[in-house]
Motif scaffolding. Structure first.
Motif, PDB file in Angstrom:
ATOM      1  N   PHE A 113     -57.295  14.738 -36.981  1.00  0.00           N
ATOM      2  CA  PHE A 113     -57.501  14.301 -38.368  1.00  0.00           C
ATOM      3  C   PHE A 113     -56.255  14.548 -39.218  1.00  0.00           C
ATOM      4  CE2 PHE A 113     -61.992  14.833 -37.200  1.00  0.00           C
ATOM      5  CZ  PHE A 113     -62.525  13.663 -37.700  1.00  0.00           C
ATOM      6  N   PHE A 114     -55.469  15.565 -38.834  1.00  0.00           N
ATOM      7  CA  PHE A 114     -54.276  15.936 -39.589  1.00  0.00           C
ATOM      8  C   PHE A 114     -52.997  15.403 -38.947  1.00  0.00           C
ATOM      9  CE2 PHE A 114     -57.526  18.748 -41.057  1.00  0.00           C
ATOM     10  CZ  PHE A 114     -57.258  18.878 -42.415  1.00  0.00           C
ATOM     11  N   LEU A 115     -53.157  14.478 -37.975  1.00  0.00           N
ATOM     12  CA  LEU A 115     -52.037  13.791 -37.338  1.00  0.00           C
ATOM     13  C   LEU A 115     -51.030  14.756 -36.710  1.00  0.00           C
ATOM     14  CD1 LEU A 115     -51.463  11.076 -40.099  1.00  0.00           C
ATOM     15  CD2 LEU A 115     -53.077  11.026 -38.189  1.00  0.00           C
ATOM     16  N   VAL A 116     -51.541  15.819 -36.095  1.00  0.00           N
ATOM     17  CA  VAL A 116     -50.688  16.782 -35.404  1.00  0.00           C
ATOM     18  C   VAL A 116     -50.030  16.076 -34.221  1.00  0.00           C
ATOM     19  CG1 VAL A 116     -50.740  18.901 -34.006  1.00  0.00           C
ATOM     20  CG2 VAL A 116     -52.029  18.773 -36.144  1.00  0.00           C
ATOM     21  N   SER A 117     -48.759  16.321 -34.004  1.00  0.00           N
ATOM     22  CA  SER A 117     -48.053  15.668 -32.895  1.00  0.00           C
ATOM     23  C   SER A 117     -48.496  16.265 -31.568  1.00  0.00           C
ATOM     24  CB  SER A 117     -46.543  15.825 -33.050  1.00  0.00           C
ATOM     25  OG  SER A 117     -46.154  17.162 -32.797  1.00  0.00           O
ATOM     26  N   SER A 118     -48.383  15.489 -30.504  1.00  0.00           N
ATOM     27  CA  SER A 118     -48.752  15.998 -29.179  1.00  0.00           C
ATOM     28  C   SER A 118     -47.810  17.124 -28.768  1.00  0.00           C
ATOM     29  CB  SER A 118     -48.792  14.878 -28.145  1.00  0.00           C
ATOM     30  OG  SER A 118     -47.536  14.270 -28.016  1.00  0.00           O
ATOM     31  N   ALA A 119     -46.546  17.097 -29.243  1.00  0.00           N
ATOM     32  CA  ALA A 119     -45.603  18.181 -28.927  1.00  0.00           C
ATOM     33  C   ALA A 119     -46.052  19.491 -29.572  1.00  0.00           C
ATOM     34  CB  ALA A 119     -44.201  17.809 -29.391  1.00  0.00           C
TER      35      ALA A 119
END
Length: 177
Positions: A113-119
């Motif tokens: 929901f907070f668009l956290v990066s996969s990295a």
């Protein structure tokens, strides 16, 4: 003869008393999926919000694992928490304080929901694995269940997080369920 026995060839059980207290203690750390939010809502019900289980009622995957294995699993799920921002620091505190033998790590849906990066997600998972190993705890990773309906737009994030969980599982030889 190589000197190997059948036991040497079988995978090591994750259910071991690592802390030496005579009991196999397992913690389930995560978000609302771990906690069991929605477990007591009928499948055909229309709800606008699914609250937490009734006070004192156990639910979520920790209860299911406990029932299957016959071993206690402490439910440390907190609805709404994000793995990167909340679960990681809480895990660092809990694992050193509680010293379970096994810690099941779950989370990621709220991070999407907070668009956290996969990295960033991978770094948090790797940090949790490192903390577990440093404290003598066996980590077990849980894949993130698919999303649907109003949350279908989060599917690419969930998919990329699950790829990162698989990578962390392989490179750390850590079980993934």
């Amino acid at each position: 003869t190589t000197g190997l026995t059948l036991a040497d060839l079988l995978p090591k059980s994750i259910l071991q008393d690592n802390n030496g207290n005579g009991v196999i203690e397992t913690d389930g750390v995560g978000d609302s999926i771990t906690r069991g939010t929605g477990d007591f809502i009928a499948p055909d019900s229309f709800v606008t919000s699914a609250g937490s289980p009734p006070d004192g009622t156990e639910a979520g995957y920790p209860l299911r694992i406990e029932s299957l294995l016959g071993l206690p699993v402490t439910n440390l799920g907190v609805p709404g928490e994000r793995l990167v921002a909340n679960i990681l620091p809480r895990f660092a505190r809990e694992v050193f304080t509680r010293r379970p033998d096994v810690s099941i790590i779950s989370g990621g849906t709220n991070d999407s929901f907070f668009l956290v990066s996969s990295a960033a997600f991978f770094r948090a998972i790797q940090t949790m694995i490192n903390i577990a190993h440093a404290s003598g705890v066996t980590p077990v990773l849980m894949a993130i269940p698919p999303v649907c309906c109003d949350s279908a737009g989060l599917a690419p994030f969930i998919s990329s997080f699950n790829v990162q969980l698989r990578v962390a599982s392989v490179i750390n030889e850590t079980p993934l369920s």
